[in-house]
Design a protein around this motif. Structure first.
Motif, PDB file in Angstrom:
ATOM      1  N   ALA A 118      68.455  35.250  -7.040  1.00 23.67           N
ATOM      2  CA  ALA A 118      68.413  36.615  -6.485  1.00 23.67           C
ATOM      3  C   ALA A 118      69.973  36.734  -6.026  1.00 23.67           C
ATOM      4  O   ALA A 118      70.171  38.070  -5.860  1.00 23.67           O
ATOM      5  CB  ALA A 118      67.393  36.531  -5.428  1.00 23.67           C
ATOM      6  N   ALA A 119      70.681  35.828  -6.090  1.00 24.64           N
ATOM      7  CA  ALA A 119      71.970  35.884  -5.431  1.00 24.64           C
ATOM      8  C   ALA A 119      73.048  37.047  -6.210  1.00 24.64           C
ATOM      9  O   ALA A 119      73.558  37.765  -5.454  1.00 24.64           O
ATOM     10  CB  ALA A 119      72.839  34.692  -5.470  1.00 24.64           C
ATOM     11  N   ASN A 120      72.669  37.147  -7.606  1.00 27.30           N
ATOM     12  CA  ASN A 120      73.351  38.211  -8.147  1.00 27.30           C
ATOM     13  C   ASN A 120      72.706  39.127  -8.812  1.00 27.30           C
ATOM     14  O   ASN A 120      72.936  39.495  -9.979  1.00 27.30           O
ATOM     15  CB  ASN A 120      74.201  37.295  -9.254  1.00 27.30           C
ATOM     16  CG  ASN A 120      73.630  36.384 -10.137  1.00 27.30           C
ATOM     17  OD1 ASN A 120      72.328  36.218  -9.939  1.00 27.30           O
ATOM     18  ND2 ASN A 120      74.280  35.821 -11.097  1.00 27.30           N
ATOM     19  N   TRP A 121      71.775  39.564  -8.014  1.00 22.71           N
ATOM     20  CA  TRP A 121      70.755  40.810  -8.577  1.00 22.71           C
ATOM     21  C   TRP A 121      71.653  42.076  -8.837  1.00 22.71           C
ATOM     22  O   TRP A 121      72.354  42.509  -7.758  1.00 22.71           O
ATOM     23  CB  TRP A 121      69.741  40.783  -7.592  1.00 22.71           C
ATOM     24  CG  TRP A 121      68.669  41.611  -8.467  1.00 22.71           C
ATOM     25  CD1 TRP A 121      68.581  43.208  -8.249  1.00 22.71           C
ATOM     26  CD2 TRP A 121      67.363  41.366  -8.938  1.00 22.71           C
ATOM     27  NE1 TRP A 121      67.503  43.459  -8.899  1.00 22.71           N
ATOM     28  CE2 TRP A 121      66.804  42.578  -9.307  1.00 22.71           C
ATOM     29  CE3 TRP A 121      66.929  40.100  -9.310  1.00 22.71           C
ATOM     30  CZ2 TRP A 121      65.488  42.352 -10.245  1.00 22.71           C
ATOM     31  CZ3 TRP A 121      65.732  40.118 -10.152  1.00 22.71           C
ATOM     32  CH2 TRP A 121      65.215  41.150 -10.694  1.00 22.71           C
ATOM     33  N   ILE A 122      71.380  42.764  -9.785  1.00 22.29           N
ATOM     34  CA  ILE A 122      72.103  44.039 -10.099  1.00 22.29           C
ATOM     35  C   ILE A 122      70.776  44.947 -10.230  1.00 22.29           C
ATOM     36  O   ILE A 122      70.176  44.752 -11.078  1.00 22.29           O
ATOM     37  CB  ILE A 122      73.001  44.064 -11.408  1.00 22.29           C
ATOM     38  CG1 ILE A 122      74.122  43.082 -10.874  1.00 22.29           C
ATOM     39  CG2 ILE A 122      73.399  45.383 -11.644  1.00 22.29           C
ATOM     40  CD1 ILE A 122      74.990  42.786 -12.123  1.00 22.29           C
ATOM     41  N   GLY A 123      71.039  46.301  -9.564  1.00 15.17           N
ATOM     42  CA  GLY A 123      70.065  47.410  -9.853  1.00 15.17           C
ATOM     43  C   GLY A 123      68.976  47.293  -8.981  1.00 15.17           C
ATOM     44  O   GLY A 123      68.886  46.547  -8.234  1.00 15.17           O
TER      45      GLY A 123
END
Ligand SMILES: [Zn+2]
Length: 277
Positions: free
Chosen positions: A126-131
């Motif tokens: 989840a650390a680099n979730w986009i959108g």
């Protein structure tokens, strides 16, 4: 909006064409339709084999191996099709996926862009979730057991609103809520926790039967829905109440009425579905 039977039909059609195929080319028209783990989409997909195409509620899950999944949500106007790669590309085609040694091309088309694509890895990072977040989905309506159904609707809410909420039960939308409520003789504004056990059982049977019949018919084609082969479905000819205001109920000949329930256009037979409030 495509509901469970339409999405199931698309998933089966796509599965038939692309299961086992290795992705050779990816053309992404718009980056903002892809959400999820923040990895470059084209590089993420290229070279991966499609292991399985399944469905959860109204979502299509394309499993790519190595704990990676591409989830497709058709939204209001989205289509996922598998066509010959020489087929002219329609406007609003946002993603094209070509395969090794195959003429078939998978395309995601969505004029209004309420749908989208999610790239997921398991376990999630989840650390680099986009959108946008992927909307949660409850127990699938096509295979839900009586006990699961009874538990899912044991709430102080109007039954139609509860059926449309994808969190307790996944897959039911406006068409199949109205069609199954009519077949079960339940008014859409009835408070769910006031249905007796016989009523809950009748509704559970009707939900499953209507969805099974609609899957067999390839879904209902209203507005933009098409199967993976870009063909219309046929269940709309068997709608008993949906968009039939003023026409006779097929069971008792009383004119079908139109009302608003859960903020949505709703169709009932006032005789077969007496108000339960
Ligand atoms: Zn009737």
């Amino acid at each position: 909006m495509p509901e469970l039977p339409e999405v199931e039909t698309v998933a089966r059609g796509v599965a038939r064409h692309v299961t086992g195929c290795r992705i050779a080319s990816v053309v992404l028209g718009r980056g903002d339709i892809v959400h999820g783990e923040g990895v470059p989409v084209c590089a993420f997909l290229r070279g991966r084999r499609i292991e399985r195409v399944g469905r959860r509620g109204k979502q299509i899950h394309i499993e790519l191996g190595g704990g990676r999944t591409l989830v497709v949500h058709l939204g209001m106007t989205g289509r996922l099709i598998a066509v010959d790669r020489d087929t002219p590309v329609e406007t609003h085609t946002h993603l094209r996926i070509g395969f090794d040694r195959r003429r078939v091309e998978m395309r995601f088309i969505d004029p209004r862009r309420f749908g989208g694509l999610w790239l997921l890895v398991t376990p999630p990072t989840a650390a680099n979730w986009i959108g946008r977040r992927l909307p949660p989905v409850g127990v699938d309506a096509l295979t839900i057991s009586f006990k699961e159904f009874r538990d899912a609707i044991a709430r102080r809410r109007q039954i139609k609103a509860l059926m449309l909420d994808q969190r307790p039960i996944g897959g039911i939308g406006n068409i199949y809520a109205d069609e199954s409520l009519h077949r079960a003789g339940v008014h859409p504004l009835t408070r769910a926790d006031r249905l007796d056990t016989a009523g809950v059982r009748r509704l559970w049977r009707c939900v499953r039967r209507v969805l099974e019949q609609a899957v067999e018919a390839g879904g209902s084609s209203i507005s933009d829905y098409r199967t993976a082969d870009n063909e219309p479905g046929h269940f709309q000819v068997r709608h008993r109440v949906y968009q039939r205001a003023g026409r006779p109920c097929p069971k008792c000949r009383t004119p079908i009425e139109h009302l608003t329930a859960a903020g949505r256009s709703t169709f009932i037979c006032p005789k077969c579905q007496p108000s339960g409030r």
